[in-house]
Write a protein that holds these residues in place. Structure first.
Motif, short mmCIF file in Angstrom:
data_model
loop_
_atom_site.label_atom_id
_atom_site.label_comp_id
_atom_site.label_asym_id
_atom_site.label_seq_id
_atom_site.Cartn_x
_atom_site.Cartn_y
_atom_site.Cartn_z
N PHE A 1 23.91 18.54 -21.02
CA PHE A 1 24.58 19.37 -21.81
C PHE A 1 24.84 18.67 -23.15
CE2 PHE A 1 27.72 16.90 -19.31
CZ PHE A 1 28.39 16.34 -20.18
N THR A 2 25.25 19.40 -24.25
CA THR A 2 25.73 19.09 -25.41
C THR A 2 27.06 18.86 -25.50
OG1 THR A 2 23.86 20.41 -26.24
CG2 THR A 2 24.98 19.59 -28.05
N GLY A 3 27.53 17.71 -26.18
CA GLY A 3 28.73 17.66 -26.21
C GLY A 3 29.17 16.03 -25.84
N ARG A 4 30.50 15.70 -26.36
CA ARG A 4 30.71 14.36 -25.73
C ARG A 4 32.03 14.54 -24.67
NH1 ARG A 4 31.98 8.77 -28.08
NH2 ARG A 4 30.75 9.15 -30.11
N ARG A 5 31.33 13.45 -23.56
CA ARG A 5 32.28 13.72 -22.40
C ARG A 5 33.14 12.40 -22.28
NH1 ARG A 5 32.15 9.76 -18.21
NH2 ARG A 5 32.99 10.68 -16.28
N TYR A 6 34.48 12.71 -21.96
CA TYR A 6 35.47 11.41 -21.61
C TYR A 6 35.97 11.57 -20.32
CZ TYR A 6 35.51 11.59 -27.08
OH TYR A 6 35.22 11.61 -28.06
N ASP A 7 36.00 10.21 -19.76
CA ASP A 7 36.25 9.92 -18.33
C ASP A 7 37.87 9.62 -18.78
OD1 ASP A 7 37.65 9.31 -15.94
OD2 ASP A 7 35.92 7.53 -15.97
N VAL A 8 38.91 10.53 -18.67
CA VAL A 8 40.38 10.22 -18.94
C VAL A 8 41.01 9.73 -17.98
CG1 VAL A 8 40.37 12.12 -20.81
CG2 VAL A 8 41.07 12.84 -18.64
N GLY A 9 40.26 9.56 -16.87
CA GLY A 9 41.07 8.75 -15.66
C GLY A 9 40.86 7.25 -15.84
N ASP A 10 40.15 6.81 -16.97
CA ASP A 10 39.65 5.52 -17.18
C ASP A 10 40.42 5.08 -18.38
OD1 ASP A 10 37.73 3.08 -17.23
OD2 ASP A 10 37.25 3.98 -19.27
N ARG A 11 40.94 4.03 -18.58
CA ARG A 11 41.97 3.50 -19.67
C ARG A 11 41.22 3.56 -20.90
NH1 ARG A 11 43.28 0.03 -15.36
NH2 ARG A 11 45.78 0.29 -14.84
N LEU A 12 40.02 3.12 -21.12
CA LEU A 12 39.46 3.15 -22.48
C LEU A 12 39.02 4.50 -22.65
CD1 LEU A 12 38.38 1.47 -24.68
CD2 LEU A 12 36.07 1.17 -23.43
#
Ligand code: G1P
Length: 276
Positions: free
Chosen positions: A235-246
């Motif tokens: 997919f196109t787009g930026r994914r964030y793992d918000v369960g991770d501090r950084l």
């Protein structure tokens, strides 16, 4: 259980951690609603009451905002309860993602369905799940939202074995949950977005606990892929793992910098930090 974000998640569900001023779960529900999804089942667990309250009306707060003439805030909170028809189901024990999805079987019945994980958010001009729905419309079979994550990160994800990890849509040969760098067939990872054929339910029912003693969705999908084509879509787009501090900090900055009222002052502050 949000163990990667303790102590913040001791009493607060991780899905309620705010990115700027919106709980993560709201961003995920907004993505689904923007993709045209009207019925959403949120699989919750113990101590997740705040999620239900968030999507419910709050008459006292609405009255207060009305009295104070805070029309914009009022509109904003009313919109939340109108995003979609939201249903809830409690997973009684944290037995794994595969088990959480299995809990949805009677809600789903015999239709293909979308799965969005509550701690993965994707910033994209076309909502990520809409991109997957479009691929599903073409292929008519299970589609997994993927991106390359770098070999140093493969141990955190479900990893796809495929002939061509660079192709935008490619058939999945096999999936492995959180392999070591040596075990990984590629660095193409499944990133919390799926359109799944309902055949998965009878498979999950038979799926034994896998990695970490949990019933893994990845293992169920692997069995599905042996029987029917399963597609990996980059997919196109930026994914964030918000369960991770950084990941959480990165998402907060990205979303804040996209807010007109916050961006100028925030940019100034960030460059002043850099100069220190
Ligand atoms: C889950 C899935 C994994 C996937 C990941 C995406 O893992 O099991 O296959 O790659 O989400 O965020 P978790 O992060 O819940 O351990």
């Amino acid at each position: 259980m949000g163990t990667r974000f303790l102590p913040a998640t001791k009493a607060l569900p991780k899905e309620m951690l705010p990115i700027v001023d919106r709980p993560t779960i709201q961003l995920v529900v907004e993505e689904a609603a923007e993709a045209g999804i009207e019925e959403i089942l949120i699989i919750t667990g113990r101590n997740k009451q705040a999620i239900e309250d968030h999507f419910d009306r709050n008459p006292e707060l609405e009255d207060l905002l009305r009295t104070k003439g805070k029309e914009e805030d009022l509109e904003e909170i009313l919109k939340i309860s109108e995003l979609a028809n939201i249903f809830y189901m409690r997973q009684k024990e944290p037995l794994g993602l595969g088990h959480a999805v299995f809990c949805a079987r009677s809600f789903i019945g015999s239709e293909p369905f979308a799965v969005l994980l509550g701690d993965d958010i994707v910033h994209a001009s076309v909502p990520c799940i809409k991109q997957l729905i479009d691929v599903y419309a073409e292929k008519g079979q299970t589609v997994l939202g993927t991106q390359r994550v770098g070999w140093e990160n493969v141990h955190k994800y479900g990893i796809v074995d495929t002939d061509d990890p660079d192709s935008p849509v490619v058939r999945v040969k096999q999936l492995t949950e959180k392999p070591s760098r040596e075990e990984a067939a590629s660095d193409l990872a499944v990133l919390g977005r799926y359109i799944i054929d309902p055949a998965i339910f009878s498979i999950l029912e038979q799926t034994a606990p896998g990695r970490g003693g949990e019933i893994q969705l990845t293992d169920g999908l692997n069995t599905l892929a042996a029987r029917h084509p399963v597609w990996a879509y980059s997919f196109t787009g930026r994914r964030y793992d918000v369960g991770d501090r950084l990941g959480f900090l990165e998402a907060t900055l990205e979303y804040a910098l996209r807010r007109e009222e916050l961006a100028p002052a925030l940019k100034k502050f960030l460059s002043s930090l850099q100069r220190r």
